[in-house]
Design an enzyme around this catalytic site. Sequence first.
Site, PDB file in Angstrom:
ATOM      1  N   GLU A 182     -11.561  -5.074  -0.047  1.00  0.00           N
ATOM      2  CA  GLU A 182     -12.828  -5.148  -0.785  1.00  0.00           C
ATOM      3  C   GLU A 182     -13.223  -6.604  -1.042  1.00  0.00           C
ATOM      4  O   GLU A 182     -14.406  -6.949  -1.027  1.00  0.00           O
ATOM      5  CB  GLU A 182     -12.710  -4.368  -2.096  1.00  0.00           C
TER       6      GLU A 182
ATOM      7  N   GLU B 218      -6.583   3.789  -1.291  1.00  0.00           N
ATOM      8  CA  GLU B 218      -6.580   4.209  -2.707  1.00  0.00           C
ATOM      9  C   GLU B 218      -6.378   5.712  -2.877  1.00  0.00           C
ATOM     10  O   GLU B 218      -5.775   6.160  -3.851  1.00  0.00           O
ATOM     11  CB  GLU B 218      -7.896   3.794  -3.375  1.00  0.00           C
TER      12      GLU B 218
HETATM   13  N1  3HC Z   1       0.635  -3.623  -6.255  1.00  0.00           N
HETATM   14  C1  3HC Z   1       1.847  -3.899  -6.747  1.00  0.00           C
HETATM   15  N2  3HC Z   1       2.968  -3.907  -6.015  1.00  0.00           N
HETATM   16  C2  3HC Z   1       2.846  -3.605  -4.719  1.00  0.00           C
HETATM   17  C3  3HC Z   1       1.617  -3.300  -4.117  1.00  0.00           C
HETATM   18  C4  3HC Z   1       0.466  -3.325  -4.950  1.00  0.00           C
HETATM   19  N3  3HC Z   1      -0.747  -3.069  -4.473  1.00  0.00           N
HETATM   20  N4  3HC Z   1       1.819  -3.042  -2.810  1.00  0.00           N
HETATM   21  C5  3HC Z   1       3.132  -3.185  -2.593  1.00  0.00           C
HETATM   22  N5  3HC Z   1       3.755  -3.526  -3.745  1.00  0.00           N
HETATM   23  C6  3HC Z   1       5.178  -3.820  -3.920  1.00  0.00           C
HETATM   24  C7  3HC Z   1       6.052  -2.603  -3.643  1.00  0.00           C
HETATM   25  O1  3HC Z   1       6.179  -1.803  -4.794  1.00  0.00           O
HETATM   26  C8  3HC Z   1       7.346  -3.266  -3.235  1.00  0.00           C
HETATM   27  O2  3HC Z   1       7.981  -3.676  -4.415  1.00  0.00           O
HETATM   28  P1  3HC Z   1       9.577  -3.652  -4.491  1.00  0.00           P
HETATM   29  O3  3HC Z   1      10.053  -4.587  -3.410  1.00  0.00           O
HETATM   30  O4  3HC Z   1       9.860  -4.110  -5.869  1.00  0.00           O
HETATM   31  O5  3HC Z   1       9.971  -2.230  -4.226  1.00  0.00           O
HETATM   32  C9  3HC Z   1       6.888  -4.517  -2.495  1.00  0.00           C
HETATM   33  O6  3HC Z   1       5.540  -4.749  -2.918  1.00  0.00           O
HETATM   34  C10 3HC Z   1       6.896  -4.398  -0.998  1.00  0.00           C
HETATM   35  O7  3HC Z   1       6.208  -3.213  -0.656  1.00  0.00           O
HETATM   36  P2  3HC Z   1       6.777  -2.230   0.475  1.00  0.00           P
HETATM   37  O8  3HC Z   1       8.217  -2.006   0.272  1.00  0.00           O
HETATM   38  O9  3HC Z   1       5.865  -1.058   0.495  1.00  0.00           O
HETATM   39  O10 3HC Z   1       6.582  -3.159   1.767  1.00  0.00           O
HETATM   40  P3  3HC Z   1       6.073  -2.776   3.208  1.00  0.00           P
HETATM   41  O11 3HC Z   1       6.083  -4.023   3.979  1.00  0.00           O
HETATM   42  O12 3HC Z   1       6.790  -1.587   3.721  1.00  0.00           O
HETATM   43  O13 3HC Z   1       4.534  -2.328   3.009  1.00  0.00           O
HETATM   44  C11 3HC Z   1       2.292  -2.467   2.246  1.00  0.00           C
HETATM   45  C12 3HC Z   1       3.579  -3.230   2.581  1.00  0.00           C
HETATM   46  C13 3HC Z   1       1.707  -1.836   3.512  1.00  0.00           C
HETATM   47  C14 3HC Z   1       1.310  -3.424   1.641  1.00  0.00           C
HETATM   48  C15 3HC Z   1       2.623  -1.327   1.256  1.00  0.00           C
HETATM   49  O14 3HC Z   1       3.354  -1.873   0.172  1.00  0.00           O
HETATM   50  C16 3HC Z   1       1.447  -0.625   0.661  1.00  0.00           C
HETATM   51  O15 3HC Z   1       0.889   0.252   1.293  1.00  0.00           O
HETATM   52  N6  3HC Z   1       1.076  -1.005  -0.572  1.00  0.00           N
HETATM   53  C17 3HC Z   1       0.036  -0.316  -1.302  1.00  0.00           C
HETATM   54  C18 3HC Z   1      -1.317  -0.767  -0.866  1.00  0.00           C
HETATM   55  C19 3HC Z   1      -2.362  -0.082  -1.696  1.00  0.00           C
HETATM   56  O16 3HC Z   1      -2.265   1.079  -2.043  1.00  0.00           O
HETATM   57  N7  3HC Z   1      -3.416  -0.822  -2.023  1.00  0.00           N
HETATM   58  C20 3HC Z   1      -4.473  -0.302  -2.838  1.00  0.00           C
HETATM   59  C21 3HC Z   1      -4.163  -0.556  -4.263  1.00  0.00           C
HETATM   60  S1  3HC Z   1      -5.317   0.197  -5.351  1.00  0.00           S
HETATM   61  C22 3HC Z   1      -6.646  -0.830  -5.289  1.00  0.00           C
HETATM   62  O17 3HC Z   1      -6.665  -1.801  -4.594  1.00  0.00           O
HETATM   63  C23 3HC Z   1      -7.756  -0.415  -6.190  1.00  0.00           C
HETATM   64  C24 3HC Z   1      -9.021  -1.137  -5.912  1.00  0.00           C
HETATM   65  O18 3HC Z   1      -9.830  -0.405  -5.041  1.00  0.00           O
HETATM   66  C25 3HC Z   1      -9.778  -1.400  -7.177  1.00  0.00           C
END
Ligand code: 3HC
Length: 696
Positions: free
Chosen positions: A105, A125
Amino acid sequence: MSAQVTLSKIRSIAVIEVNNPPVNALGHAVRKGLWDSIEAAEADDTVKAIVLIGAGRTFPAGADINEFGTAMQEPYLPDVIDRIEDCKKPVVAALHGTALGGGFEVALGSHYRIAPADARIGLPEVNLGLLPGAGGTQRMPRLCGAKLTLDVMLSGKPISAAKAHAAGLIDRLAKGDLRLEAIKFAEEVQKVRRSSDEEQGFLNTKSYHEALDDAKKMISTRMRGQLAPIKIIECVTAALETPFAEGRAFERASFFECLSSEQSKGMIHAFFAERASAKVPEASRAKPRKLESIGVVGGGTMGAGITVAALDSGLPVTMIERDAESIARGRTNVEKVYDRLVAKGRKTKDQKAAVMALYTASTDYGDLSDVDMVIEAVFERLDVKREVFAKLDEVIKPSAVLASNTSYIDIDLISSATSRPSQVIGLHFFSPANIMKLLEIVVPSSAADDVVATGFALAKRMRKVPVRAGNSGGFIGNRILGKYGVCAAHMMEDGASPYDIDAAIFEFGYPMGIHAMYDLAGLDIGWDNRKAAAPNRNPKERYVAIADRICENGWFGQKTGRGFYLYPDGARIGTPDPEVLKIIQGERERKGLSTRKFSKQEIIERYLAAMVNEGCEVLREGVALKPSDIDVTSIFGYGFPRYRGGPMKYADMYGLDKMLSNIQAYEQEDPIFWKPSPLLVELVETGRNFDDLNKM
Ligand code: 3HC
Ligand code: NAI
């Protein structure tokens, strides 16, 4: 600017870099840093344009999920993105890694976007029970129309930058150094260009209406019961039918509606639970052993599925079977999976051949002498398994890890057939093993840390979700299933039909009810288990024999065309069977039971109470390390709806005190089955819940 956002200058270009490992999440310090950096760059007369980039492995992967549910601090993300879009100087977002959610975004609010072709871009999301709440639902459809927008937002799956480029979401593909190419791009661009100003050019086109209709149809089946997908469609409709400011206000209100729902609390819990389940003491104490080749003993349902899972992760597999006929069947079982993919166009014949080149079929255990791990998937009989392990012990190399895919058998009884019990673990895959994400890693009494760590390394390689389970009958999942299965049987005898029970479970959000699931797995499996357990059963315990009566007719479920349901002409979805209702009535009469009606709510309350109470026992005995591991097991292995967070999270939200008092009321009817777990009692008495245990 701040430790997490730095501002530097290359010639006339300001470079704003986000540095918040591991994924550059847009927490408060990052949002503030971005705001201040944009203001500073805009105010600096020597700056002509701005590049926004992420340090380390990725562009921001989204809002900081840890902040959801806490009091958010200003500046809020939508305002930061508006500030970027309102900047008087052109802003170029340089995306790499995974530009997800709020991160994408930010890019949509920037005036131009550049990325290498392999960057991943998405709005996941929906997987958190949310919608893109920082302008994503409004800006993205203005750039690429409703179809791709809805595909990306409803699937939650990222697309490649190459695809995004073709759709007009990315302006330029970087071929070399992203930072240098982004700076060059920023030097070339002349003026700001706002996504929010784009004409709603896709409105009223045929594809617009088709996209909305298709999306509505899809979510009514595949995302049944979920709020966020409905809201996403409404927001995209608003984006294309109303002015930006109006659509934005609607998006904001919808985002908060989702954020405050139990569904998003459940899904956010599931997100962290899934990651927490891989963090186990053994893996922190020891490194995994070498894992470059696998042996699988048994080429039936599970052996073939495990083989495919290993081949798909690039591991060469040697499969062993009893005789020539069985190994030929084993090979066919493996080939069939790839043939189906070829028929569906998801693999080419060459790709199938390349995968099958990693596969060796044999009847000679000696061919396992060099593999790093052997997974046994032979019949569920201790004598057969012990014989197999004794043979393996003779032929495999000293460092190899041995694993059993047993569903119920005590791993210590299997490992004692070898001279190296410390090298034996359970690896409990779920059927179909190449598809189901859950892998229970069963740790028997003498397993060495590095052997357990190797099990977790295998799960990672196969992209499974691993859960550590203690070595107790049925481990975590099947043990709890056993309990709520009995609860369902009690309700059936007391007046609810299997179809009433399944309808309630389906409505709760499971993909199918428990009786449909039994039919799919085969009723003979449970029947064998009950016969084996019969000598040790407490004679005072209530025993429901309905399933036995059904099996006595040779009705074992889908594979025999009837079980709890009828499956005429190989149907995959069953229809209620009046004969089964007669069997049930016969059993009620035989026991002289009077029947009553069960509402859907009561069915679910009892079913969940049985699940959670046994979950407490599993925790109390150390079979599961934490409540969230039970949630992960239930979601990834047993179809528990992810949007409800898993049974333990659901219980927290339902209220542990209320659940305990339900159980105490049921205890009046059946004090043997409904014994409240001391852990549940203790939690209620001390005012704590499962989340508190997760944090310990
Ligand atoms: N916020 C906080 N922590 C996050 C995070 C986030 N958005 N995304 C990942 N992390 C953390 C994980 O919890 C993990 O923490 P840990 O090592 O303490 O367990 C660490 O980062 C590494 O994450 P992964 O183990 O998942 O690492 P990968 O390399 O396998 O994957 C990734 C990376 C593809 C970025 C995956 O973490 C992911 O899909 N993250 C979520 C992304 C997401 O959902 N984004 C949308 C958030 S909501 C939003 O943006 C709302 C907005 O529209 C207003
Ligand atoms: P299956 O009956 O489909 O396959 C078992 C295979 O083992 C047969 O092909 C048989 O020829 C082979 N076999 C038997 N003895 C052998 C020996 N001595 N050496 C080599 N091969 C031998 O059984 P399935 O369903 O694959 O189950 C295997 C194991 O997986 C069991 O322990 C079962 O409890 C477990 N399991 C089964 C699940 C399921 O849904 N089917 C789910 C999870 C675990």
